[in-house]
Every structure is written in structure tokens, then in C-alpha cells.
Write a protein that holds these residues in place. Structure first.
Motif, PDB file in Angstrom:
ATOM      1  N   LEU A 147      31.155  23.090  45.233  1.00 54.39           N
ATOM      2  CA  LEU A 147      31.079  22.960  46.683  1.00 54.39           C
ATOM      3  C   LEU A 147      31.424  21.513  47.002  1.00 54.39           C
ATOM      4  O   LEU A 147      30.610  20.620  46.834  1.00 54.39           O
ATOM      5  N   GLY A 148      32.668  21.276  47.398  1.00 55.62           N
ATOM      6  CA  GLY A 148      33.154  19.917  47.496  1.00 55.62           C
ATOM      7  C   GLY A 148      33.218  19.312  46.102  1.00 55.62           C
ATOM      8  O   GLY A 148      33.711  19.924  45.158  1.00 55.62           O
ATOM      9  N   ALA A 149      32.663  18.114  45.966  1.00 55.54           N
ATOM     10  CA  ALA A 149      32.657  17.456  44.665  1.00 55.54           C
ATOM     11  C   ALA A 149      31.488  17.887  43.793  1.00 55.54           C
ATOM     12  O   ALA A 149      31.448  17.561  42.604  1.00 55.54           O
ATOM     13  N   TRP A 155      22.727  27.082  35.794  1.00 52.27           N
ATOM     14  CA  TRP A 155      21.558  27.959  35.695  1.00 52.27           C
ATOM     15  C   TRP A 155      21.178  28.603  37.029  1.00 52.27           C
ATOM     16  O   TRP A 155      20.312  29.464  37.076  1.00 52.27           O
ATOM     17  N   TRP A 156      21.840  28.207  38.124  1.00 54.39           N
ATOM     18  CA  TRP A 156      21.518  28.818  39.418  1.00 54.39           C
ATOM     19  C   TRP A 156      21.799  30.313  39.373  1.00 54.39           C
ATOM     20  O   TRP A 156      22.904  30.729  38.990  1.00 54.39           O
ATOM     21  N   PRO A 157      20.864  31.160  39.804  1.00 50.34           N
ATOM     22  CA  PRO A 157      21.129  32.602  39.859  1.00 50.34           C
ATOM     23  C   PRO A 157      22.131  32.935  40.963  1.00 50.34           C
ATOM     24  O   PRO A 157      22.348  32.160  41.897  1.00 50.34           O
ATOM     25  N   ARG A 158      22.709  34.114  40.857  1.00 54.88           N
ATOM     26  CA  ARG A 158      23.740  34.527  41.816  1.00 54.88           C
ATOM     27  C   ARG A 158      23.197  34.562  43.241  1.00 54.88           C
ATOM     28  O   ARG A 158      23.920  34.271  44.205  1.00 54.88           O
ATOM     29  N   ALA A 159      21.931  34.934  43.401  1.00 55.54           N
ATOM     30  CA  ALA A 159      21.363  35.000  44.750  1.00 55.54           C
ATOM     31  C   ALA A 159      21.372  33.622  45.411  1.00 55.54           C
ATOM     32  O   ALA A 159      21.641  33.499  46.615  1.00 55.54           O
ATOM     33  N   TRP A 160      21.084  32.579  44.658  1.00 48.78           N
ATOM     34  CA  TRP A 160      21.107  31.228  45.215  1.00 48.78           C
ATOM     35  C   TRP A 160      22.540  30.814  45.555  1.00 48.78           C
ATOM     36  O   TRP A 160      22.766  30.147  46.567  1.00 48.78           O
ATOM     37  N   ARG A 161      23.460  31.172  44.701  1.00 47.31           N
ATOM     38  CA  ARG A 161      24.863  30.828  44.951  1.00 47.31           C
ATOM     39  C   ARG A 161      25.372  31.528  46.209  1.00 47.31           C
ATOM     40  O   ARG A 161      26.071  30.925  47.031  1.00 47.31           O
ATOM     41  N   LEU A 167      25.091  29.669  53.856  1.00 49.04           N
ATOM     42  CA  LEU A 167      24.720  28.491  54.637  1.00 49.04           C
ATOM     43  C   LEU A 167      25.951  27.676  55.012  1.00 49.04           C
ATOM     44  O   LEU A 167      26.060  27.176  56.143  1.00 49.04           O
ATOM     45  N   LEU A 168      26.880  27.526  54.056  1.00 52.74           N
ATOM     46  CA  LEU A 168      28.113  26.788  54.344  1.00 52.74           C
ATOM     47  C   LEU A 168      28.920  27.484  55.429  1.00 52.74           C
ATOM     48  O   LEU A 168      29.475  26.844  56.328  1.00 52.74           O
ATOM     49  N   ASP A 169      28.989  28.810  55.361  1.00 54.43           N
ATOM     50  CA  ASP A 169      29.666  29.568  56.412  1.00 54.43           C
ATOM     51  C   ASP A 169      28.997  29.344  57.765  1.00 54.43           C
ATOM     52  O   ASP A 169      29.656  29.070  58.772  1.00 54.43           O
ATOM     53  N   ARG A 170      27.684  29.485  57.780  1.00 59.28           N
ATOM     54  CA  ARG A 170      26.955  29.452  59.053  1.00 59.28           C
ATOM     55  C   ARG A 170      27.031  28.101  59.739  1.00 59.28           C
ATOM     56  O   ARG A 170      27.223  28.027  60.971  1.00 59.28           O
ATOM     57  N   TRP A 171      26.913  27.025  58.969  1.00 63.36           N
ATOM     58  CA  TRP A 171      26.788  25.717  59.582  1.00 63.36           C
ATOM     59  C   TRP A 171      28.083  24.917  59.634  1.00 63.36           C
ATOM     60  O   TRP A 171      28.162  23.941  60.380  1.00 63.36           O
TER      61      TRP A 171
END
Length: 416
Positions: A147-149, A155-161, A167-171
Motif C-alpha cells: 500500500l504505497g511504499a 502474517w496479516w490475515p486476509r480479513a485484515w488485508r 478503508l483505502l477505498d472509502r477514505w
């Protein structure tokens, strides 16, 4: 004979992957019209292709000189406002004319940045093929995810990704893009979008292709749309560059240290000083260095180096030991084709993910390939003092780049 429109916007690195299949289509007897920014006219017409501008030289230069262009977060907004939106009216006008004046279905091979091609396909009878030059243009949840740089931790799960994208879409992304798109559609009696612009809508409903090898692509089941990867369509001008005796002498003379080539990119004006400082430092350390500065005059550099506006990379890179660049997909592809050790100094867009793919290809940790400004200015290139231990870089296979990739792209444009 088919009528084909090929459309792209951006830098020379965005032009060349489209120019190669466009020329191949013309050579096979098809009628081809190339759409791009006015400053690219000469390069397109030099390949024997008809050209029509969809963005003025003024608008192109305004985007290229914008102070936020290479910002890892704000840069995409510059491209959207100054290239994508500005080119819509001219693009749609060409598509309206061409789709109504030919008896056979018009085929359009377009970069996703050519917004007019995606908007008009919901109203006009043509077949749209969206072509991505690098894998980060297709949203996914797998690793690596940038996401950018910032690289999302593995280890982030798919739900967090998924939540991060939402959030990036919304804001940021939807507020930036949806008002213009919905306004354009409303004026023509089309409903407002009910989906994310950049997750799915921006890609053609007909066909999507990746102008890079399958090995660079996320897993097929992790992509928002089916995507055919063709490999790197490496562009070679049909008129060879003139001979350069000074460069040949530099490449052939005896040297005690490895020869290096440094390239800041075709439009990275803000980074040129860092790359030049690196070249100066390396020259002082005894490394013969070729510094590529588009727009410059050929000249000697320091005690051992040269400055050139450009060289034939296919001939030059296999004859040097290292290749430092900005992380653009074209520069990465040329390094892989030559089988040369690479380092990158990325700024924005696809460059961070491209660098990750190069590091994986070289079987090196990312921090041995992707460098920060302090390392660049000091000429600290990992592995430079231990040439014998450098890994052998596997070159692109025949199916991963060059003529085979161009042929594959041509077949996909013509099918259906």
C-alpha cells in the motif's frame, strides 16, 4: 484486416510495452491507430504507426512536473486528475468516430489510466482489452501486498488485508474517482456505479492481460478478474541507435572494478540528484559508471565514467556487472533479460512491488536490492565489494519476454 486502437498515458516506461504489440499488429497487416500524449508522437510515428493525441503537451508536462507526482501516497491522485480525467473527452471522441466507421468490431488495447476507454465501452460497440504493465494494478490479498511504499506484514490475515483495501477505498480512492465517473455516466443516462472503481470496474468486462510473466502475478484465484499474463513485451526500436565509439571503448577497456549502469528513470527529475551523487561516489571509489540521464548531452563523467541520454540496453547491460535504477517495470525487465545484478531506489506506484519480484528472482533479501536514499547517495550498493559471491541472475526464458510475449499479446487482442 482488423482495426485496432492502442492507447496509453504516462512516461516512456508506460509507452514502450504498448508500442511493441502495436507495431507487431501493424506489421501483420492490421490497421492500427496509437493514442497517447502529444510528446510521444515522434516515438510512435518512428515505428510507422498512425498517431492521435488524447492529451496535450501542456497537460502532459504539467503532470510530469507536479511536485506530488512521485509521492508514494499522493502521486496517484496526480495521475488521475491530470492524465486519466483530462484525456477522457479526446479519447471518447476518437472511440465514437472509430467504432461507427468500420464494418468489423473495433478492438481497443488500453492502459487502465486511459479512463475514456473504460467509460465509453458501456455505450459503444468495441472490444476492450485492459493491459496492465505491472502486477500491482490488479488488487489482491496475497503476499506481497504493498500500500504505497508500505509492505503489509506477511502474517496479516486476509480479513485484515481486505479491510485495509476497504478503508483505502472509502477514505481516498472512491472520493477521488467516483464523482467524476458517476457524473459522466449520469449525463449519458447510465446508472451510478455500485462497486469499487479500482477493485473491479476499471478493468475491462471483456478481457484483461498482464504485460509481465506469470511468475510476477499474484495467484489466479486471488485476482479480481481473470488475467492472461503474456510476459514482458520488450520494445526494440526498428531504427537502431547510431554507433557510439566512446561507449564501445568504455565497455571494452580493462577495468579493475565492475562496470555499473545507473538510470533514474525517464521522468524522475526529483531523484536525479541522488542517482548522480551515487555515480560520483562510485567513480571516486574506482568503479567505471555509465550514468543515463534522458535529455543530457553525451559526455565523460568523473575519471572513469560516461553520461549518455540513452543507450541500447540489450547490447549494454549484458556487458556490465550491475544495474541501478528506479524500480520501474521496464528497467526491471531489461535487467532480467540481461541477467545482470540489480539494485533499485523506488519512489511510488508499482516500483516497490517490482523490486520485491526482482529480489525474489535474484534469491536475495529485499534489503539487498531495494535501497534508501542514504545508501544511494553514499554509493553503498550491497554486494558490490564481493563480485565473486554474487548470485547468477537467471535470465528471462523465451516465454517470459521478448518476441514470444509480443506474439501472445497480439493473439489475445485479435481473438474473440
Amino acid at each position: 484486416m482488423n482495426r485496432v486502437l492502442v492507447a496509453t498515458l504516462g512516461s516512456v516506461g508506460d509507452l514502450h510495452p504498448f508500442l511493441a504489440p502495436a507495431r507487431a499488429l501493424k506489421q501483420r497487416g492490421h490497421s492500427v491507430l496509437f493514442l497517447s500524449s502529444e510528446p510521444h508522437r515522434a516515438a510512435v510515428e518512428a515505428e510507422g504507426l498512425a498517431f492521435e493525441p488524447i492529451l496535450s503537451a501542456h497537460d502532459h508536462e504539467r503532470a510530469a512536473s507536479h511536485p506530488d507526482l512521485w509521492h508514494p501516497i499522493r502521486g496517484f491522485g496526480v495521475l488521475w486528475r491530470h492524465l486519466a480525467v483530462r484525456s477522457v473527452d479526446a479519447t471518447v471522441a476518437v472511440l465514437e468516430r472509430e467504432s461507427s466507421s468500420h464494418p468489423h468490431t473495433l478492438r481497443v488495447l488500453a492502459s487502465p489510466l486511459v479512463l475514456g476507454a473504460r467509460l465509453a465501452v458501456d455505450r459503444l460497440p468495441y472490444r476492450l482489452i485492459t493491459a496492465h504493465t505491472a502486477p500491482n494494478g490488479l488488487r489482491h490479498l496475497g503476499d506481497p501486498l504493498f500500500l504505497g511504499a508500505w509492505r503489509v506484514p506477511g502474517w496479516w490475515p486476509r480479513a485484515w488485508r481486505r479491510a485495509a483495501w476497504q478503508l483505502l477505498d472509502r477514505w481516498k480512492l472512491q472520493p477521488m474517482a467516483a464523482p467524476f465517473i458517476d457524473g459522466w455516466r449520469k449525463q449519458r443516462g447510465l446508472p451510478a456505479l455500485q462497486e469499487s472503481v479500482f477493485e473491479r470496474w476499471l478493468h475491462s468486462p471483456h478481457q484483461v492481460i498482464g504485460l509481465y510473466p506469470e511468475a510476477f502475478s499474484p495467484a489466479a484465484d486471488d485476482l479480481p478478474v481473470p488475467t492472461h499474463c503474456v510476459g514482458f513485451p520488450l520494445f526494440r526500436p526498428q531504427v537502431p541507435m547510431p554507433g557510439d565509439p566512446g561507449l564501445e571503448h568504455w565497455l571494452g577497456q580493462a577495468a579493475t572494478q565492475p562496470r555499473l549502469v545507473i538510470y533514474a528513470g525517464s521522468s524522475h527529475h526529483h531523484r536525479a540528484s541522488a542517482f548522480q551523487a551515487c555515480a560520483e561516489r562510485l567513480d571516486a571509489l574506482g568503479y567505471p559508471t555509465l550514468l543515463l540521464l534522458p535529455g543530457s548531452a553525451p559526455a565523460p563523467f568523473g575519471g572513469l565514467g560516461l553520461i549518455r541520454p540513452w543507450v541500447d540496453l540489450r547490447d549494454t547491460l549484458p556487458r556490465v556487472a550491475g544495474w541501478l535504477h528506479h524500480g520501474g517495470i521496464g528497467a526491471c525487465a531489461e535487467g532480467l533479460a540481461a541477467g545482470v545484478r540489480q539494485w533499485s531506489f523506488p519512489s511510488a506506484y508499482d516500483q516497490f512491488e517490482n523490486s520485491w519480484h526482482v529480489a525474489r528472482r535474484l534469491s536475495l533479501p529485499l534489503d539487498q536490492v531495494q535501497l534508501g536514499e542514504a545508501h544511494i547517495r553514499a554509493g553503498r550498493l550491497p554486494g558490490l565489494t564481493a563480485v565473486a559471491s554474487w548470485p547468477v541472475t537467471p535470465r528471462l526464458t523465451a516465454s517470459e519476454g521478448g518476441d514470444a510475449a509480443i506474439e501472445h499479446a497480439v493473439r489475445l487482442v485479435l481473438q474473440g
